[in-house]
Design a protein around this motif. Structure first.
Motif, PDB file in Angstrom:
ATOM      1  N   TYR A  35      41.319  61.807  79.998  1.00 48.12           N
ATOM      2  CA  TYR A  35      41.597  61.578  78.594  1.00 48.12           C
ATOM      3  C   TYR A  35      43.078  61.856  78.333  1.00 48.12           C
ATOM      4  O   TYR A  35      43.670  62.739  78.949  1.00 48.12           O
ATOM      5  N   PHE A  45      39.897  58.316  75.607  1.00 47.42           N
ATOM      6  CA  PHE A  45      39.340  58.026  76.921  1.00 47.42           C
ATOM      7  C   PHE A  45      40.202  57.055  77.715  1.00 47.42           C
ATOM      8  O   PHE A  45      40.615  56.015  77.186  1.00 47.42           O
ATOM      9  N   GLN A  48      36.672  56.778  83.649  1.00 44.51           N
ATOM     10  CA  GLN A  48      35.587  57.610  84.138  1.00 44.51           C
ATOM     11  C   GLN A  48      35.196  57.142  85.536  1.00 44.51           C
ATOM     12  O   GLN A  48      35.043  55.938  85.776  1.00 44.51           O
ATOM     13  N   ARG A  55      33.350  53.810  86.424  1.00 43.30           N
ATOM     14  CA  ARG A  55      32.224  53.520  85.535  1.00 43.30           C
ATOM     15  C   ARG A  55      32.689  53.163  84.123  1.00 43.30           C
ATOM     16  O   ARG A  55      31.876  52.704  83.318  1.00 43.30           O
ATOM     17  N   GLN A  97      26.425  61.146  84.394  1.00 40.74           N
ATOM     18  CA  GLN A  97      27.092  60.142  83.581  1.00 40.74           C
ATOM     19  C   GLN A  97      26.071  59.632  82.603  1.00 40.74           C
ATOM     20  O   GLN A  97      24.980  59.257  83.005  1.00 40.74           O
ATOM     21  N   PRO A  98      26.263  59.598  81.298  1.00 39.98           N
ATOM     22  CA  PRO A  98      27.517  59.799  80.570  1.00 39.98           C
ATOM     23  C   PRO A  98      27.974  61.248  80.504  1.00 39.98           C
ATOM     24  O   PRO A  98      27.348  62.133  81.056  1.00 39.98           O
ATOM     25  N   ASP A  99      29.076  61.467  79.803  1.00 41.65           N
ATOM     26  CA  ASP A  99      29.785  62.739  79.788  1.00 41.65           C
ATOM     27  C   ASP A  99      29.167  63.784  78.873  1.00 41.65           C
ATOM     28  O   ASP A  99      29.880  64.495  78.194  1.00 41.65           O
TER      29      ASP A  99
ATOM     30  N   TYR B  32      24.426  61.216  70.914  1.00 46.03           N
ATOM     31  CA  TYR B  32      24.736  62.591  71.333  1.00 46.03           C
ATOM     32  C   TYR B  32      26.020  62.973  70.615  1.00 46.03           C
ATOM     33  O   TYR B  32      27.007  62.231  70.676  1.00 46.03           O
ATOM     34  N   TYR B  36      33.717  70.285  69.925  1.00 50.18           N
ATOM     35  CA  TYR B  36      34.578  70.982  70.862  1.00 50.18           C
ATOM     36  C   TYR B  36      35.561  71.867  70.101  1.00 50.18           C
ATOM     37  O   TYR B  36      36.000  71.544  68.993  1.00 50.18           O
ATOM     38  N   LEU B  46      33.299  72.881  75.071  1.00 46.19           N
ATOM     39  CA  LEU B  46      32.076  72.512  74.354  1.00 46.19           C
ATOM     40  C   LEU B  46      31.536  73.715  73.591  1.00 46.19           C
ATOM     41  O   LEU B  46      31.340  74.792  74.156  1.00 46.19           O
ATOM     42  N   ARG B  51      21.360  66.097  69.199  1.00 46.19           N
ATOM     43  CA  ARG B  51      20.881  64.716  69.339  1.00 46.19           C
ATOM     44  C   ARG B  51      20.280  64.298  68.000  1.00 46.19           C
ATOM     45  O   ARG B  51      19.835  65.134  67.227  1.00 46.19           O
ATOM     46  N   ILE B  93      28.817  60.025  71.632  1.00 50.58           N
ATOM     47  CA  ILE B  93      28.662  59.294  72.883  1.00 50.58           C
ATOM     48  C   ILE B  93      27.448  58.383  72.768  1.00 50.58           C
ATOM     49  O   ILE B  93      26.459  58.731  72.124  1.00 50.58           O
ATOM     50  N   TYR B  95      24.675  57.235  74.761  1.00 51.88           N
ATOM     51  CA  TYR B  95      24.009  57.649  75.984  1.00 51.88           C
ATOM     52  C   TYR B  95      23.576  56.462  76.833  1.00 51.88           C
ATOM     53  O   TYR B  95      23.631  56.498  78.051  1.00 51.88           O
ATOM     54  N   GLN B  99      29.516  52.543  79.127  1.00 50.99           N
ATOM     55  CA  GLN B  99      30.534  53.541  79.394  1.00 50.99           C
ATOM     56  C   GLN B  99      30.069  54.873  78.801  1.00 50.99           C
ATOM     57  O   GLN B  99      29.764  54.942  77.631  1.00 50.99           O
ATOM     58  N   GLY B 100      30.032  55.896  79.641  1.00 49.81           N
ATOM     59  CA  GLY B 100      29.536  57.172  79.150  1.00 49.81           C
ATOM     60  C   GLY B 100      30.624  58.107  78.719  1.00 49.81           C
ATOM     61  O   GLY B 100      30.619  59.277  79.101  1.00 49.81           O
ATOM     62  N   ASN B 101      31.575  57.606  77.921  1.00 51.71           N
ATOM     63  CA  ASN B 101      32.694  58.464  77.549  1.00 51.71           C
ATOM     64  C   ASN B 101      32.523  59.024  76.150  1.00 51.71           C
ATOM     65  O   ASN B 101      31.815  58.481  75.304  1.00 51.71           O
ATOM     66  N   LEU B 102      33.201  60.139  75.907  1.00 48.99           N
ATOM     67  CA  LEU B 102      33.223  60.768  74.600  1.00 48.99           C
ATOM     68  C   LEU B 102      34.224  60.055  73.693  1.00 48.99           C
ATOM     69  O   LEU B 102      35.310  59.680  74.130  1.00 48.99           O
ATOM     70  N   PHE B 104      36.231  60.883  70.287  1.00 47.45           N
ATOM     71  CA  PHE B 104      36.571  62.054  69.506  1.00 47.45           C
ATOM     72  C   PHE B 104      37.077  61.695  68.117  1.00 47.45           C
ATOM     73  O   PHE B 104      37.698  60.649  67.917  1.00 47.45           O
TER      74      PHE B 104
END
Lengths: 113, 114
Positions: A35, A45, A48, A55, A97-99, B32, B36, B46, B51, B93, B95, B99-102, B104
């Motif tokens: 990041y 981001f 990943q 990914r 994964q995911p984060d 999700y 932070y 974290l 959820r 995110i 789920y 892409q499993g990125n956060l 913000f």
């Protein structure tokens, strides 16, 4: 137990140069994400990697690239540095994964002059 | 397009007071929602996460309230202490996304005055 470690902690580069940032994830974690955090903003981001495969990729130019090694450590490379690349670069590791439950390192502060 | 909007940008609270930070999201696929905490010179840590199948989650002095229909969630810090002074980020995110990125929010700088 060691957390996420990043190196170097601080870096000063000149415009046009190239930089490599390194990250070691928490032992057992197979996912590493990168990041970029510009001063006063939330992290954005970049990449990943999970099980050594890319990914996900954020909205960053092709000057940014990354890879993950067999030991799950990772490198982020930035070519042809611009002043706007000055930021805190954060590495996060997760065991999935995911984060979800991502753990961040202290970051590398990159200054481009 | 900012997918997670956070407010206020900064917050000053007296010791012992309640700190409230709000976030709103647009993507209904988000499932999700973590918060932070970041101290100067450190990476984000974290704090607590929720959820969308629950409306509230409490861990110690920290509580997340979640309103799925309004697409809003908030962090409440009870009995705020000077040691809570930090920047707080909400995130989201997808789920099930590719892409499993956060993603913000822009952050809230909290100052707790003694």
């Amino acid at each position: 137990d060691a957390g996420v470690t990043q190196s170097p902690t601080h870096l000063i580069k000149t415009r046009g140069q190239q930089v490599t940032l390194r990250c070691s994830p928490i032992s057992g974690h197979k996912s590493v994400s990168w990041y970029q955090q510009v001063l006063g903003q939330g992290p954005q981001f970049i990449f990943q990697y999970y099980e050594k495969e890319e990914r996900g990729r954020g909205n960053f130019p092709d000057r940014f690239s990354a890879r993950q090694f067999p030991n799950y450590s990772s490198e982020l490379n930035v070519n042809a540095l611009l002043l706007g690349d000055s930021a805190l670069y954060l590495c996060a590791s997760s065991n999935r994964q995911p984060d979800t439950e991502a753990f961040f390192g202290q970051g590398t502060r990159l200054t481009v002059v | 397009q900012q997918q997670v909007k956070q407010s206020p940008q900064s917050l000053i609270v007296q010791k012992g007071g309640i700190s409230i930070i709000n976030c709103a999201y647009e993507n209904t696929a988000f499932d999700y929602f973590p918060w932070y905490q970041q101290f100067p010179g450190k990476g984000p840590a974290l704090l607590i996460a929720i959820r969308p199948d629950v409306s509230e989650k409490k861990e110690g002095r920290f509580t997340i309230s979640f309103n799925k229909s309004a697409k809003q969630f908030s962090l409440h810090i009870m009995d705020s202490q000077p040691g809570d002074s930090a920047t707080y980020f909400c995130a989201a995110i997808d789920y099930g996304g590719s892409q499993g990125n956060l993603i913000f929010g822009k952050g809230t700088k909290l100052s707790v005055k003694p």
